[in-house]
Design an enzyme around this catalytic site. Structure first.
Site, PDB file in Angstrom:
ATOM      1  N   HIS A  99      -6.856 -55.860 -47.982  1.00 22.64           N
ATOM      2  CA  HIS A  99      -8.136 -55.410 -48.540  1.00 22.64           C
ATOM      3  C   HIS A  99      -8.967 -56.663 -48.817  1.00 22.64           C
ATOM      4  CE1 HIS A  99      -5.237 -52.377 -50.113  1.00 22.64           C
ATOM      5  NE2 HIS A  99      -6.225 -51.509 -50.069  1.00 22.64           N
ATOM      6  N   ASP A 102      -7.945 -58.477 -51.929  1.00 23.01           N
ATOM      7  CA  ASP A 102      -6.592 -59.067 -51.961  1.00 23.01           C
ATOM      8  C   ASP A 102      -6.652 -60.553 -51.649  1.00 23.01           C
ATOM      9  OD1 ASP A 102      -5.680 -56.433 -52.061  1.00 23.01           O
ATOM     10  OD2 ASP A 102      -5.137 -56.378 -49.933  1.00 23.01           O
TER      11      ASP A 102
END
Ligand code: XUL
Ligand code: CO
Length: 437
Positions: A99, A102
């Site tokens: 993501h 992240d």
């Protein structure tokens, strides 16, 4: 080196007692015409492996994922890249999934977040070129930040909707930059808590429009891969629109998105929907939409998404049976899975991936044997044999009329009972294949 005490994980075979060796995953072994590595494009999930430290509603993190840097800094973001690539190389994992949030700490201003994303993806790209490791899919996290409390595409706020669009745009650009094979929409908060404050039709139209804009933009910047919906029935929302594969496929067809999208099926999401993992794989496959898999397992005693590493060989076998019958995946097997909270050491991170990779390798071996054995496929073909000729063949051809079938039935007397389903016999074949030889 961030994991100096761990050497490259080798295949040592089923009799090995070495906790840091593969017992079944033998990358170059040929099974059903392809190597295990080709059948099983494994991916590391950035969020669980490099970010999550085991915190839950009742306690803070048990695992230290600082990798020697101060959390919340770009140094830490880079240390995670170093750790991730060393980890993947040591396990022979060829892909990762991420993501946006992240890979960098999110700033208050999206322009600064995007600058950080550019910087970190330059660094990731360098590592990819050095190691040959690739990106399986990217996505935007549109569920953690409080602004997404009512969803992203489904939000009641047009401003939040635009913010979501900005994140999707950037995440698509990053996915293209990293050569990702897919782009995922997991609609974590695309759903509702109560109909007393919700216009379902309005929200679903907005989600579909966001996806249409994503397809148009993605294709315009050279994204040739698949978009995926990752269905999940609930958690965090009470009702999520992408309940299961059948629901998501219906949604995609209704809004004309089915040519660009496939399913990313997660085992634990399927079981939360009251299905088996195999069910959602089959529904996706028969609709030509089996794209990728989030490889994990749930716990039948718990009602939430426990994201455990796959351990159950029946499950991995039936998964690989579906994958083999579908002719493989265009995506891969992403370990959307986390260590249990008390398994907090570096060794545990490696044990978890060894468990998951071995569980799928063994599942592949067993599924190939079930197909080679042939008794199950043969039974299924025989079970429907009344459609091979006569009135059955006419029904299958689509030429029969209701009047004709009724006339046939009226002349028939009472039909004989359908042949036995033989479930117990078939289950014993599965056990026979699993445990004998
Ligand atoms: C949550 C989940 C997500 C998606 C990506 O249950 O599975 O991690 O895989 O957003
Ligand atoms: Co997932």
């Amino acid at each position: 080196m961030l994991f100096p005490n761990i050497d490259k994980i080798q295949y040592e075979g089923p009799n090995s007692k070495n906790p840091l060796a593969f017992k079944f995953y033998n990358p170059d072994q040929v099974v059903a015409g392809k190597t295990m590595k080709e059948h099983l494009p494994f991916a590391m999930a950035w969020w669980h492996n490099l970010c999550a430290g085991g915190s839950d509603m009742f306690g803070r993190e048990t695992a230290d994922k600082s990798f020697g840097a101060e959390k919340g800094t770009m140094e830490h973001a880079k240390a995670k890249v170093d750790a991730g690539f060393e980890f993947m190389q040591k396990l022979g994992i060829e892909y990762f999934c991420f993501h946006d949030v992240d890979i960098v700490p999110e700033a208050d201003d999206i322009k600064e977040t995007n600058r950080r994303l550019d910087e970190i993806t330059d660094y990731i790209l360098e590592k990819m070129n050095q190691t040959g490791i690739k990106c399986l899919w990217g996505t935007a996290n549109m569920f953690s930040n409080p602004r997404f409390m009512n969803g992203a595409g489904s939000t009641n706020s047009a401003d939040v909707y635009c913010f979501a669009a900005a994140q999707v745009k950037k995440a698509l650009e990053l996915t293209v930059k990293l050569g990702g094979k897919g782009y995922v929409f997991w609609g974590g908060r695309e759903g509702y808590e109560t109909l007393l404050n919700t216009d379902v039709k309005f929200e679903q139209e907005n989600i579909a429009n966001l996806m249409k804009m994503a397809v148009a933009y993605g294709r315009s910047i050279g994204f040739t891969g698949d978009f995926y919906i990752e269905p999940k029935p609930k958690e965090p929302m009470k009702h999520q629109y992408d309940f299961d594969a059948a629901t998501a496929i219906g949604f995609l067809r209704y809004y004309g998105l089915d040519k660009d999208f496939k399913m990313n099926i997660e085992a634990n999401h399927a079981t939360l929907a009251g299905h088996t993992f195999q069910h959602d794989l089959r529904i996706s496959a028969i609709n030509g939409m089996l794209g990728s898999i989030d490889a994990n397992q749930g716990d039948y005693l718990l009602g939430w998404d426990t994201d455990e590493f796959p351990f159950d060989i029946y499950e991995t076998t039936m998964c690989m049976y579906e994958v083999l019958k579908a002719g493989g995946l265009t995506g891969g097997f992403n370990f959307d899975a986390k260590n249990r909270r008390p398994s907090y050491t570096v060794e545990d991170m490696f044990h978890a991936y060894i468990l998951g990779m071995d569980a799928f390798a063994l599942g592949l071996l067993k599924a190939a044997k079930i197909i080679e054995d042939g008794r199950i496929e043969e039974f299924i073909a025989e079970r429907y044999s009344s459609y091979n000729s006569g009135i059955g063949a006419k029904i299958r051809s689509g030429e029969a009329t209701l009047e004709e079938l009724a006339a046939y039935a009226e002349n028939m007397g009472a039909p004989a009972l359908p042949g036995s389903g033989r479930q117990e016999y078939l289950e014993s074949i599965v056990n026979n294949v699993l445990f004998c030889g």
